[in-house]
Design a protein around this motif. Structure first.
Motif, PDB file in Angstrom:
ATOM      1  N   SER A 146       0.824  -1.206   0.000  1.00  0.00           N
ATOM      2  CA  SER A 146       0.000   0.000   0.000  1.00  0.00           C
ATOM      3  C   SER A 146       0.858   1.255   0.000  1.00  0.00           C
ATOM      4  N   ILE A 147       0.237   2.351  -0.443  1.00  0.00           N
ATOM      5  CA  ILE A 147       0.859   3.670  -0.343  1.00  0.00           C
ATOM      6  C   ILE A 147      -0.125   4.610   0.348  1.00  0.00           C
ATOM      7  N   THR A 148       0.396   5.712   0.852  1.00  0.00           N
ATOM      8  CA  THR A 148      -0.421   6.730   1.494  1.00  0.00           C
ATOM      9  C   THR A 148      -0.289   8.029   0.725  1.00  0.00           C
ATOM     10  N   VAL A 149      -1.429   8.666   0.474  1.00  0.00           N
ATOM     11  CA  VAL A 149      -1.440   9.989  -0.144  1.00  0.00           C
ATOM     12  C   VAL A 149      -1.626  10.991   0.986  1.00  0.00           C
ATOM     13  N   LEU A 150      -0.651  11.879   1.142  1.00  0.00           N
ATOM     14  CA  LEU A 150      -0.704  12.882   2.190  1.00  0.00           C
ATOM     15  C   LEU A 150      -1.417  14.138   1.688  1.00  0.00           C
ATOM     16  N   ASN A 151      -2.026  14.870   2.585  1.00  0.00           N
ATOM     17  CA  ASN A 151      -2.710  16.136   2.263  1.00  0.00           C
ATOM     18  C   ASN A 151      -3.641  15.987   1.057  1.00  0.00           C
ATOM     19  N   VAL A 152      -4.604  15.098   1.167  1.00  0.00           N
ATOM     20  CA  VAL A 152      -5.529  14.801   0.075  1.00  0.00           C
ATOM     21  C   VAL A 152      -6.345  16.042  -0.280  1.00  0.00           C
ATOM     22  N   THR A 153      -6.504  16.286  -1.595  1.00  0.00           N
ATOM     23  CA  THR A 153      -7.303  17.406  -2.082  1.00  0.00           C
ATOM     24  C   THR A 153      -8.436  16.873  -2.947  1.00  0.00           C
ATOM     25  N   LEU A 154      -9.361  17.741  -3.313  1.00  0.00           N
ATOM     26  CA  LEU A 154     -10.480  17.352  -4.177  1.00  0.00           C
ATOM     27  C   LEU A 154      -9.979  16.863  -5.529  1.00  0.00           C
ATOM     28  N   ASN A 155      -8.828  17.378  -5.984  1.00  0.00           N
ATOM     29  CA  ASN A 155      -8.271  16.987  -7.283  1.00  0.00           C
ATOM     30  C   ASN A 155      -7.681  15.581  -7.280  1.00  0.00           C
ATOM     31  N   ASP A 156      -7.594  14.941  -6.123  1.00  0.00           N
ATOM     32  CA  ASP A 156      -7.029  13.592  -6.041  1.00  0.00           C
ATOM     33  C   ASP A 156      -8.055  12.504  -6.352  1.00  0.00           C
ATOM     34  N   SER A 157      -9.288  12.885  -6.631  1.00  0.00           N
ATOM     35  CA  SER A 157     -10.312  11.900  -7.016  1.00  0.00           C
ATOM     36  C   SER A 157      -9.919  11.250  -8.331  1.00  0.00           C
ATOM     37  N   GLY A 158     -10.199   9.969  -8.448  1.00  0.00           N
ATOM     38  CA  GLY A 158      -9.890   9.249  -9.677  1.00  0.00           C
ATOM     39  C   GLY A 158      -9.711   7.767  -9.411  1.00  0.00           C
ATOM     40  N   ILE A 159      -9.085   7.091 -10.370  1.00  0.00           N
ATOM     41  CA  ILE A 159      -8.870   5.652 -10.259  1.00  0.00           C
ATOM     42  C   ILE A 159      -7.378   5.398 -10.066  1.00  0.00           C
ATOM     43  N   TYR A 160      -7.061   4.657  -9.028  1.00  0.00           N
ATOM     44  CA  TYR A 160      -5.684   4.281  -8.727  1.00  0.00           C
ATOM     45  C   TYR A 160      -5.528   2.804  -9.046  1.00  0.00           C
ATOM     46  N   THR A 161      -4.432   2.467  -9.695  1.00  0.00           N
ATOM     47  CA  THR A 161      -4.170   1.081 -10.065  1.00  0.00           C
ATOM     48  C   THR A 161      -2.877   0.631  -9.400  1.00  0.00           C
ATOM     49  N   CYS A 162      -2.943  -0.519  -8.782  1.00  0.00           N
ATOM     50  CA  CYS A 162      -1.779  -1.126  -8.137  1.00  0.00           C
ATOM     51  C   CYS A 162      -1.439  -2.392  -8.927  1.00  0.00           C
ATOM     52  N   ASN A 163      -0.293  -2.412  -9.592  1.00  0.00           N
ATOM     53  CA  ASN A 163       0.163  -3.589 -10.341  1.00  0.00           C
ATOM     54  C   ASN A 163       1.294  -4.261  -9.579  1.00  0.00           C
ATOM     55  N   ILE A 164       1.139  -5.550  -9.333  1.00  0.00           N
ATOM     56  CA  ILE A 164       2.161  -6.326  -8.635  1.00  0.00           C
ATOM     57  C   ILE A 164       2.682  -7.394  -9.574  1.00  0.00           C
ATOM     58  N   THR A 165       3.995  -7.457  -9.709  1.00  0.00           N
ATOM     59  CA  THR A 165       4.632  -8.503 -10.513  1.00  0.00           C
ATOM     60  C   THR A 165       5.628  -9.226  -9.619  1.00  0.00           C
ATOM     61  N   ARG A 166       5.458 -10.541  -9.520  1.00  0.00           N
ATOM     62  CA  ARG A 166       6.364 -11.348  -8.707  1.00  0.00           C
ATOM     63  C   ARG A 166       7.032 -12.399  -9.585  1.00  0.00           C
ATOM     64  N   GLU A 167       8.334 -12.508  -9.439  1.00  0.00           N
ATOM     65  CA  GLU A 167       9.081 -13.579 -10.101  1.00  0.00           C
ATOM     66  C   GLU A 167       9.594 -14.508  -9.006  1.00  0.00           C
ATOM     67  N   PHE A 168       9.045 -15.712  -8.996  1.00  0.00           N
ATOM     68  CA  PHE A 168       9.442 -16.687  -7.985  1.00  0.00           C
ATOM     69  C   PHE A 168      10.759 -17.329  -8.382  1.00  0.00           C
TER      70      PHE A 168
END
Length: 155
Positions: free
Chosen positions: A64-86
């Motif tokens: 996870s990440i944290t967005v500090l000092n959130v504003t109205l302009n921060d609305s939208g879609i956030y995508t988290c992509n994880i790639t693991r190589e075993f």
């Protein structure tokens, strides 16, 4: 605001190299890279510069990440992509996962009527319970006093 992204590994004893990429897409816009983790943290220049903070775990289950000092302009879609190589002896399978987070930021709401009523009720209940406790203490004190008087008269 913590943007929660969890990707659990089924077999923790297997080592894996993990790459995490975070993207932001404003309403009607396209994906912009905002954050990346490849053994070290890297924040891309964007509207979030200086406001993103890694909030994941060392074992890379929570990315996870944290967005500090959130504003109205921060609305939208956030995508988290994880790639693991075993890292097995024979081969190195690749696992990819993606999570979408829809975030809508609203202005801070004022106190609504329900919260005001519940606060008033809490104080009324507090006063009532205090008075009830005081009455019970006086009742018990009188009862004990009468019992002691009766015991002294019988003796």
């Amino acid at each position: 605001m913590k943007l929660l992204c969890i990707s659990c590994m089924k077999r923790e004893e297997v080592t894996a190299s993990t790459v995490v990429e975070w993207f932001y897409r404003p309403e009607g816009g396209k994906d912009e890279p905002i954050y990346e983790y490849r053994k070290t943290n890297h924040e891309f220049p964007s509207r979030f510069s200086g406001r993103l903070q890694w909030n994941g775990s060392k074992d890379m289950q929570d990315v996870s990440i944290t967005v500090l000092n959130v504003t109205l302009n921060d609305s939208g879609i956030y995508t988290c992509n994880i790639t693991r190589e075993f890292e097995f002896d024979i081969h190195r399978p690749l696992f990819t996962s993606s999570r979408l987070i829809h975030l809508t930021v609203v202005e801070e709401a004022g106190e609504d009527f329900t919260s005001v009523i519940s606060e008033i009720m809490m104080y009324i209940l507090l006063v009532f319970l205090t008075l009830w406790l005081l009455i019970e203490m006086v009742y018990c004190y009188r009862k004990v006093s009468k019992a002691e008087e009766a015991a002294q008269e019988n003796a």
